[in-house]
Design a protein around this motif. Sequence first.
Motif, PDB file in Angstrom:
ATOM      1  N   ALA A  42      -9.964  25.977  18.786  1.00 19.72           N
ATOM      2  CA  ALA A  42     -11.070  26.103  20.080  1.00 19.72           C
ATOM      3  C   ALA A  42     -12.448  26.901  19.283  1.00 19.72           C
ATOM      4  O   ALA A  42     -13.542  26.339  19.424  1.00 19.72           O
ATOM      5  CB  ALA A  42     -10.813  26.663  21.189  1.00 19.72           C
ATOM      6  N   ASP A  43     -12.232  27.530  18.712  1.00 15.79           N
ATOM      7  CA  ASP A  43     -13.166  28.694  18.068  1.00 15.79           C
ATOM      8  C   ASP A  43     -14.148  27.836  17.075  1.00 15.79           C
ATOM      9  O   ASP A  43     -15.285  27.961  16.702  1.00 15.79           O
ATOM     10  CB  ASP A  43     -12.875  29.807  17.360  1.00 15.79           C
ATOM     11  N   ARG A  44     -13.497  26.829  16.300  1.00 15.12           N
ATOM     12  CA  ARG A  44     -13.873  25.805  15.338  1.00 15.12           C
ATOM     13  C   ARG A  44     -14.312  24.718  15.758  1.00 15.12           C
ATOM     14  O   ARG A  44     -14.768  23.652  15.324  1.00 15.12           O
ATOM     15  CB  ARG A  44     -12.648  25.709  14.445  1.00 15.12           C
ATOM     16  N   GLY A  45     -14.690  24.651  17.151  1.00  9.89           N
ATOM     17  CA  GLY A  45     -15.348  23.373  17.912  1.00  9.89           C
ATOM     18  C   GLY A  45     -14.257  22.196  18.630  1.00  9.89           C
ATOM     19  O   GLY A  45     -14.798  21.380  18.934  1.00  9.89           O
ATOM     20  N   ILE A  46     -13.122  22.279  18.478  1.00 11.48           N
ATOM     21  CA  ILE A  46     -12.104  21.463  18.923  1.00 11.48           C
ATOM     22  C   ILE A  46     -11.808  21.561  20.411  1.00 11.48           C
ATOM     23  O   ILE A  46     -11.545  22.917  20.717  1.00 11.48           O
ATOM     24  CB  ILE A  46     -10.896  21.491  18.164  1.00 11.48           C
ATOM     25  N   SER A  47     -11.995  20.574  21.330  1.00  8.57           N
ATOM     26  CA  SER A  47     -11.850  20.963  22.628  1.00  8.57           C
ATOM     27  C   SER A  47     -11.009  19.854  23.307  1.00  8.57           C
ATOM     28  O   SER A  47     -10.834  18.688  22.685  1.00  8.57           O
ATOM     29  CB  SER A  47     -13.348  20.946  23.252  1.00  8.57           C
ATOM     30  N   LYS A  48     -10.869  19.760  24.617  1.00 11.81           N
ATOM     31  CA  LYS A  48     -10.083  18.660  25.324  1.00 11.81           C
ATOM     32  C   LYS A  48     -10.684  17.481  25.306  1.00 11.81           C
ATOM     33  O   LYS A  48     -11.868  17.180  25.223  1.00 11.81           O
ATOM     34  CB  LYS A  48     -10.155  19.300  26.609  1.00 11.81           C
TER      35      LYS A  48
END
Length: 434
Positions: free
Chosen positions: A55-61
Amino acid sequence: MTLKLKEYEFDICTIAGVLKKQASLGKKTAVILGEDTISYRELDEKANRIANDLADRGISKGQVVATYMHNSIDHILAWFACAKLGVVWAPINIALRQLDLLNTLRECGPSAIIIDSELAGDYNAIRKQLSDDVILEIVRGDSKTPAGHVRFDDLLKGSTEEPRVDIHWSDPVGLIFTGGSTGLPKAVQVSSAWYFAGIGRYQEMFQPTPDDVQIGVGQLYHTIGSAVEVLSPIYFGMTSVMPRWFSPKETLRLARKHGGTLSVMVAPVLLALLSGTENEEEFYKFRIIATASAGVAEEKRILFQQRFAHDTLEIYGQTETGPLGSVNQRLWDRPYHSQGKGHGWVEIMIADPYGAACAPDQDGEILLRTANPGTFMLGYYNQPEKYAEATRDLWFHTGDLGHLDARGYLHFIGRMAHALRRRGENVSAIEIEQ
């Protein structure tokens, strides 16, 4: 939020919810893979770490994360991290190379990909032909990490806090690729309900207890490997034991060492065990084995049970229709050899070439219809025309040949694409081989 399937009412109905609940089992071993082990608490905490780092690296739901990895605990953690984020997990067959690998990755369009270092060369060979939508490339292993790539171990530095993501049981959570027996593999999009239908059938067939030990033979990129051999045992608080790669001797070694009681074996695995064991000291008795043995000669099925199982139960299904066979036998309902019934999970019809229902004992295409919304696939990812073709007339057209007998039990014959027509009758390749 609850999920009702048949008589089951699941108050925990997402993969992330299962992991969070079962973390209370603490130090109990959840998974043994080769010589590596992980406890229930570690499984939850490390999946949280990876999820939060992603998530911190930009991956999201809603985004897709592909894994091009062998069986490993890290692969399981990557999958569960995706589940924690509401990310769609797309495990890729590690046998794919060059054009096949390129086509599969283009099909699922991942935002991130996690690769075993020994497979990195195959990925790098086709990388320039992929779109720039792949924003994160992660390598697992002890080789030098290429420039611009992230080391898998670095993902484990994230927070152990439960990610705050609103996930519903109807959300897409996986892209499971078909075997491609009638064309290029298609990405079957599935939700949590698809997985939970497998959990319900697992309970009905095996009647598992926390003392049971599942012995796996599959790969995580297959339905049986992930949904049946990992998630279902975890749901019931069991221990799952898997090899990095199937071999008859390793499977039986693991079963003896860890006291295996349950397994699921398709025909090639069943035959491999028979051919690889001849001496009584090599045999091992499971409590129950679910078998997909259609096409295996009757004498070999009998010999298999004599050597390896106190009981066997037959299953039939496809990735599209859910884990562990949407049609199967039960210990209390198997009057003779067949693939069983739908048992409230699916309706079954045998259709002639025009789509009309066949009479009992008349061969035709096997059609299935779910009795529990959400438990079949959501569709073929990015291929709506293929989905419409397969689900016409409110039935899923399996492409398989079989018949229902007078008592409503299914008898699978083989793939229609592998059948011949002789004087108006279907003759399967299996019949010819026998």
